[in-house]
Motif scaffolding. Structure first.
Motif, PDB file in Angstrom:
ATOM      1  N   ARG A 228       1.096  -0.903   0.011  1.00  0.00           N
ATOM      2  CA  ARG A 228       0.160  -0.326   0.115  1.00  0.00           C
ATOM      3  C   ARG A 228       1.102   0.779  -0.151  1.00  0.00           C
ATOM      4  N   SER A 229       0.309   2.484  -0.463  1.00  0.00           N
ATOM      5  CA  SER A 229       1.433   4.031  -0.541  1.00  0.00           C
ATOM      6  C   SER A 229       1.253   4.078   0.816  1.00  0.00           C
ATOM      7  N   PHE A 230       2.293   4.902   1.503  1.00  0.00           N
ATOM      8  CA  PHE A 230       2.603   5.006   2.319  1.00  0.00           C
ATOM      9  C   PHE A 230       1.388   5.745   3.272  1.00  0.00           C
ATOM     10  N   ASP A 232      -1.869   5.861   2.358  1.00  0.00           N
ATOM     11  CA  ASP A 232      -2.694   4.814   2.778  1.00  0.00           C
ATOM     12  C   ASP A 232      -2.777   3.772   3.867  1.00  0.00           C
ATOM     13  N   ILE A 258      10.248  -0.652   1.513  1.00  0.00           N
ATOM     14  CA  ILE A 258       9.924   0.386   0.548  1.00  0.00           C
ATOM     15  C   ILE A 258      11.012   0.173  -0.580  1.00  0.00           C
ATOM     16  N   ASN A 265       7.607   9.246   0.207  1.00  0.00           N
ATOM     17  CA  ASN A 265       6.798  10.037   0.776  1.00  0.00           C
ATOM     18  C   ASN A 265       5.429   9.116   0.456  1.00  0.00           C
ATOM     19  N   ASP A 266       4.423  10.308   0.579  1.00  0.00           N
ATOM     20  CA  ASP A 266       2.882   9.741   1.003  1.00  0.00           C
ATOM     21  C   ASP A 266       2.612   8.203  -0.225  1.00  0.00           C
ATOM     22  N   ALA A 267       3.370   9.040  -1.791  1.00  0.00           N
ATOM     23  CA  ALA A 267       3.348   7.722  -2.756  1.00  0.00           C
ATOM     24  C   ALA A 267       4.254   6.357  -2.379  1.00  0.00           C
ATOM     25  N   THR A 268       4.794   6.455  -1.826  1.00  0.00           N
ATOM     26  CA  THR A 268       5.635   4.786  -1.319  1.00  0.00           C
ATOM     27  C   THR A 268       5.486   3.796  -1.450  1.00  0.00           C
ATOM     28  N   LYS A 269       5.495   2.665  -2.311  1.00  0.00           N
ATOM     29  CA  LYS A 269       4.754   1.527  -1.971  1.00  0.00           C
ATOM     30  C   LYS A 269       5.861   1.298  -0.699  1.00  0.00           C
TER      31      LYS A 269
END
Length: 279
Positions: A228-230, A232, A258, A265-269
């Motif tokens: 999940r993205s960071f 979320d 990761i 960032n918040d998009a990081t899986k």
């Protein structure tokens, strides 16, 4: 790891070691011919250690027999007004204590060694190596010796553009000595893109972190079915603002993973690390 497939250039935080994080100098073959490596050289080359304020001398063939836990830097770290480099102390979670460094480059190295984990001790300026070349005897003091269960890792730190001919000979001699002792050897010249900033971010939460609210269990549950993205991931918990700190803590300790080759960032899986990967 479920749902994650490595692509070229990716750097998985829960799998990588120090060698994967850094860029390295590897020009040993060109300088090896300068060294005097005739039969018996491991008995002629010497290493001078320092233990209990006394000098300890050994042949290179006996390097691995020295009890490093009793040793101290063979050259003292110094602080004085107007000096060009910046020395200091870096705390390492792996060893539970502070270690000296002589430059920002060495400080970054210690942080990366701490993240790579698996070390029980790190000794700065571990010994003075006296080695023979075709033109006479020379000396070199490696920057660090990292001690791990699988053996030693001898390390020198030098930006690639600052490695000169003398350095090449010294680094190659240090490598030969390390190999004779059954150790690995690295000359760290820099870091892969985004590694420094990512480790700085993660290190803010590397120390022991209490979890009375059970947020770490919620984070694990949120990635149980896949990455999940960071953003979320932390939003799936009861207290996202607090869960951010716990997520960074779990990534540092390799219980979550990761890709370190991109900025955090918040998009990081984020994914759950394989069993046994954490520490």
């Amino acid at each position: 790891m479920s749902g994650v497939t490595a692509r070229c250039g990716e750097l998985w935080s829960d799998r990588c070691g120090l060698a994967g994080l850094c860029t390295q100098w590897a020009g040993f073959d060109g300088a090896r011919g300068s060294l005097a490596l005739a039969d018996g050289w491991t008995g002629r080359w010497r290493a001078q250690w320092r233990a209990s304020d006394a000098s300890v001398l050994c042949a290179v063939r006996d390097l691995a027999s020295i009890p490093t836990s009793r040793c101290e830097p063979v050259r003292r770290f110094s602080w004085r007004r107007g000096q060009r480099h910046r020395p200091g102390l870096q705390f390492m979670v792996s060893t539970g204590r502070h270690h000296g460094f002589e430059s920002i480059a060495e400080q970054r190295l210690l942080l990366a060694v701490d993240f790579a984990g698996g070390v029980s001790d790190v000794l700065g300026q571990p010994f003075r190596l006296r080695f023979a070349t075709g033109s006479g005897w020379r000396e070199h003091i490696p920057d660090f010796l990292a001690v791990a269960a699988e053996g030693g890792l001898l390390i020198d730190v030098r930006p690639g553009e600052r490695i000169g001919d003398d350095d090449r000979v010294c680094f190659t001699a240090a490598r030969e000595a390390a190999l004779a002792a059954g150790w690995r050897y690295l000359v760290v010249t820099g870091w892969r893109p985004h590694v420094q900033t990512s480790l700085d971010t993660l290190s803010a939460q590397r120390r022991p972190l209490r979890d009375p609210l059970g947020l770490q269990s919620e984070l694990f549950a949120a990635v149980a079915s896949g990455p999940r993205s960071f953003g979320d991931l932390v939003a799936a918990t009861r207290l996202p603002a607090v869960a951010r700190a716990h997520a960074l803590h779990l990534i540092w300790h390799r219980r979550l993973g990761i890709d370190l080759s991109t900025p955090i960032n918040d998009a990081t899986k984020v994914w759950a690390s394989p069993a046994g990967a954490g520490r």
